[in-house]
Design an enzyme around this catalytic site. Structure first.
Site, PDB file in Angstrom:
ATOM      1  N   ASP A 226       0.868  -1.184   0.000  1.00  0.00           N
ATOM      2  CA  ASP A 226       0.000   0.000   0.000  1.00  0.00           C
ATOM      3  C   ASP A 226       0.902   1.231   0.000  1.00  0.00           C
ATOM      4  O   ASP A 226       2.021   1.155  -0.483  1.00  0.00           O
ATOM      5  CB  ASP A 226      -0.951  -0.031   1.211  1.00  0.00           C
ATOM      6  CG  ASP A 226      -2.297   0.630   0.913  1.00  0.00           C
ATOM      7  OD1 ASP A 226      -2.274   1.809   0.511  1.00  0.00           O
ATOM      8  OD2 ASP A 226      -3.349  -0.010   1.066  1.00  0.00           O
ATOM      9  N   HIS A 249       2.246   2.105  -3.136  1.00  0.00           N
ATOM     10  CA  HIS A 249       1.312   3.022  -3.790  1.00  0.00           C
ATOM     11  C   HIS A 249       1.773   4.463  -3.731  1.00  0.00           C
ATOM     12  O   HIS A 249       0.987   5.387  -3.945  1.00  0.00           O
ATOM     13  CB  HIS A 249      -0.083   2.897  -3.156  1.00  0.00           C
ATOM     14  CG  HIS A 249      -0.720   1.566  -3.378  1.00  0.00           C
ATOM     15  ND1 HIS A 249      -1.968   1.242  -2.896  1.00  0.00           N
ATOM     16  CD2 HIS A 249      -0.297   0.459  -4.034  1.00  0.00           C
ATOM     17  CE1 HIS A 249      -2.276  -0.007  -3.228  1.00  0.00           C
ATOM     18  NE2 HIS A 249      -1.266  -0.500  -3.917  1.00  0.00           N
TER      19      HIS A 249
END
Length: 401
Positions: A226, A249
């Site tokens: 993430d 991310h």
């Protein structure tokens, strides 16, 4: 004899005054830790912390020795403490149980947490192993049809209401969910940490900041499933620099404003960092139904290597991506600067500023940006909607002019 008499006199005075010389080191082995990695050492850590927190000394040290591997169940270390500073020195290895059943009846959002501790300094050459794979294998994100799928999994390290603290020189791997959370804290510094989990591990943010102020994160390597670093609501004066991000991310502000919440994030500086193979680079993401402000943000001196969305603002986030009906509400995004940004994009749209018609982005500045495709000769696009701002020396462009 004279030296012996002097020592006895000092001890006698200390005894009469009720103040023996302070004992300031608390080694978990002295409290019964086995250090073999197979038996629960939680009580030893709990008692070592209790004595350190209550020590009549200026500075106390909890020692986790290099020669041990320590299995811990979920633990919350509470303050406030008597010493002005507590040093939690991890030289050995701390491991979590591999079974989610360990958390039955307990708070499944945490593994090791500190609350209301001022002057906490956690550091060392040690390792924190979260053994997250069993949580990932029953995650609702990847296994929505499982009746026992889990939406909430433990964070390896939580710092809650910990002012004037530091985290440094620690290696954290395979958290079931977020690796490090800094919440409701002020004046907290993170430096020279390494965080790693697989690219496909769900919700494993490297560091998440929530409702915190005057936070510095520097000189760290973060790869996860993430965001490498995410900034949540009610956070301000955040300085992030010299980060190697990837996989993951990117570094994100958001997502913010879910369920119509009021947002305030301001004075964020993200600089001198690299992104390799991430899905996003410099990102701001807000829910359509949110309200409030994100303002005074600088993304500066960044290098992207094969990043899907190097520069992205998404002000129209909703539950069903691509099917968001236009709302009249929105979080106001203003005074955002992108400066000295280089590298390659693995998608055809390198710059996306998707802002709200009702609450457009304003005061956006782009200067000295040069992004190319990872595919030689491929043309890149910049897509800006409902944005007010200026750009100088931007490729691909034009977006704001």
């Amino acid at each position: 004899m004279k030296e012996m008499f002097t020592l006895l006199l000092i001890l006698g005075l200390a005894t009469s005054l009720g103040a023996w010389p302070a004992f300031d080191e608390f080694n978990v082995f002295d409290y019964g830790a086995s250090g073999v990695g197979r038996t629960d050492d939680s009580k030893a850590f709990k008692y070592a912390w209790r004595n350190a927190c209550n020590a009549e000394t200026h500075s106390a040290k909890v020692i986790v020795p290099e020669e041990g591997t320590f299995l811990l169940k979920p633990l919350m270390f509470h303050g406030p403490c008597k010493p002005q500073f507590i040093h939690f020195i991890i030289s050995g290895t701390i491991v979590a149980s591999g079974s989610p059943k360990t958390w039955d009846g307990l708070d499944s959002s945490q593994w090791i947490a500190f609350k209301n501790v001022t002057g906490l300094n956690m550091y060392g050459s040690g390792l924190l192993e979260g053994h997250g794979i069993h949580w990932w294998n029953q995650s609702c994100r990847y296994h929505p049809d499982r009746e026992d799928c889990t939406k909430l999994a433990p964070t390896v390290l939580k710092f809650i209401s910990c002012n004037g603290g530091t985290l440094s020189n620690i290696y954290i791997v395979n958290s079931p969910q977020t690796h490090v959370l800094i919440s409701d804290s002020k004046g907290f510094n993170v430096d020279n940490v390494m965080i790693q989990s697989p690219q496909d591990s769900p919700n494993t943010d490297g560091i998440h900041i929530h409702s915190s102020h005057i936070i510095k994160i520097t000189n760290s390597i973060i790869g996860s499933g993430d965001d490498c670093i995410s900034i949540g609501d009610y956070s301000s004066n955040i300085d992030i620099s010299n980060i190697e991000c990837g996989p993951g991310h990117g570094i994100s502000i958001g997502s913010l404003g879910k369920d119509g919440r009021i947002v305030l994030v301001e004075n964020v500086h993200i600089r001198d960092s690299t992104f390799k193979g991430t899905t996003n680079g410099a990102r701001i993401k807000t829910w359509q139904v949110g309200r409030g402000n994100i303002r005074h943000v600088i993304f500066e001196n960044l290098v992207f290597d094969s990043v899907d969305n190097p520069i992205i603002i998404d002000q129209n986030y909703c539950d069903v991506r691509g099917a968001c009906k236009e709302k009249k509400s929105g979080v106001k995004i203003s005074d955002v600067t992108y400066k000295n940004i280089y590298g390659t994009s693995s998608s055809s749209v390198a710059i996306t500023l998707n802002c709200s018609r009702s609450v457009p982005c304003s005061g956006i500045s782009m200067e000295n940006i040069n992004l190319a495709s990872v595919t030689p000769g491929k043309f890149l696009l910049a897509n800006c909607i409902n944005v007010q701002g200026t750009e100088v020396g931007v490729n691909p462009g034009s977006c704001l002019n």
